[in-house]
Motif scaffolding. Structure first.
Motif, short mmCIF file in Angstrom:
data_model
loop_
_atom_site.label_atom_id
_atom_site.label_comp_id
_atom_site.label_asym_id
_atom_site.label_seq_id
_atom_site.Cartn_x
_atom_site.Cartn_y
_atom_site.Cartn_z
N PHE A 1 0.96 -1.34 0.22
CA PHE A 1 0.01 0.00 0.04
C PHE A 1 0.86 1.21 0.04
CE2 PHE A 1 -3.39 2.85 2.28
CZ PHE A 1 -4.46 2.43 1.41
N VAL A 2 0.53 2.01 -1.02
CA VAL A 2 1.54 3.20 -1.15
C VAL A 2 1.13 4.50 -1.63
CG1 VAL A 2 3.71 2.01 -1.72
CG2 VAL A 2 2.25 2.61 -3.41
N ASP A 3 1.42 5.51 -1.38
CA ASP A 3 0.83 6.85 -1.68
C ASP A 3 1.46 7.14 -3.15
OD1 ASP A 3 -0.22 7.88 0.72
OD2 ASP A 3 1.51 8.12 1.45
N PRO A 4 0.75 7.98 -3.93
CA PRO A 4 1.31 8.27 -5.23
C PRO A 4 2.41 9.16 -5.28
CG PRO A 4 -0.77 9.65 -4.96
CD PRO A 4 -0.49 8.61 -3.84
N VAL A 5 3.67 8.72 -4.84
CA VAL A 5 4.69 9.38 -4.74
C VAL A 5 5.99 8.65 -5.43
CG1 VAL A 5 6.69 10.29 -3.22
CG2 VAL A 5 4.05 10.52 -2.49
#
Length: 239
Positions: free
Chosen positions: A132-136
């Motif tokens: 699970f990741v942020d759009p970075v």
């Protein structure tokens, strides 16, 4: 077509509010499959306030589509649960204790060594891993070096910005998806996607494989009925 995995946490929340087994979580999961969902997602937490650990064992016995277990792999009980059930996919989410819902992705740089170890642990048992990741972009690049199979983009920021300026809201997610594809990562997405913002997201994001949707879908089902609601979500993904 992008696959729809229905998160059934809210069904478990309703059941637990009165005790007993109404609604029957297993039956709802089987109905979701029968109505067209291509997967079932659960996110057990240590306090078992919705999904109970026993639910995972019960669901594993009957799920015919893809079973996805989300959770914080820093909890040994969660790791043991996943390894005992061997779902098709485990999604690693950096929840903190008592957190109401997921609200950020992993710092894949800071946690690089740890995530490499956990990815290997699950993959050795034949379980596909999604982080699970942020759009970075930096976080996506570091996720790739963990050896993970997929990432799941945390989409709350997109959902919050959609009605004000959908082009602006989607832009970082498009860049994130393009980078993930270049790095050979499969791409999932989830959090606050609904009947209003889902179609545009699916149309704009290249190589999207799966969305996991729970809260909005179950809320819609109160008015529209579960079968009709699942069909409506599938329609948004097919257009």
């Amino acid at each position: 077509m992008v696959h729809l995995s229905v998160n059934i946490n809210k069904i478990a929340t309703l059941r637990n509010s009165r005790g007993g087994n109404n609604p029957n979580l297993v039956k709802v999961a089987l109905d979701c499959e029968r109505f067209g969902a291509q997967g079932i997602t659960v996110h057990p937490r240590p306090d078992e306030r919705h999904i109970r650990y026993q639910d995972v064992f019960d669901l594993k016995e009957v799920i015919a589509t893809e079973f996805n277990i989300e959770g914080n792999c820093k909890e040994q009980k969660f790791v043991d649960l996943v390894l005992a059930n061997k779902p098709a996919q485990v999604t690693l989410v950096p929840d903190t204790e008592g957190q109401i819902t997921s609200n950020h992705g992993w710092d894949t740089i800071k946690n690089q060594d740890y995530l490499q170890e956990m990815v290997k642990t699950f993959q050795q048992e034949g379980i596909r891993v999604s982080i699970f990741v942020d759009p970075v972009l930096d976080m996506i690049e570091a996720a790739a070096t963990t050896g993970t199979d997929r990432i799941e983009l945390y989409t709350e920021a997109y959902a919050q910005g959609y009605h004000q300026n959908k082009e602006q809201a989607i832009a970082p997610y498009v860049k994130a998806a393009e980078r993930a594809t270049l790095l050979g990562l499969g791409l999932n997405a989830g959090h606050d996607l609904d009947l209003y913002n889902l179609q545009y997201f699916a149309q704009q994001i290249p190589n999207l494989l799966e969305v996991s949707i729970g809260h909005a879908l179950i809320a819609d089902a109160l008015y529209l009925g579960l079968e009709n609601t699942i069909q409506m979500y599938l329609l948004q993904l097919s257009n």
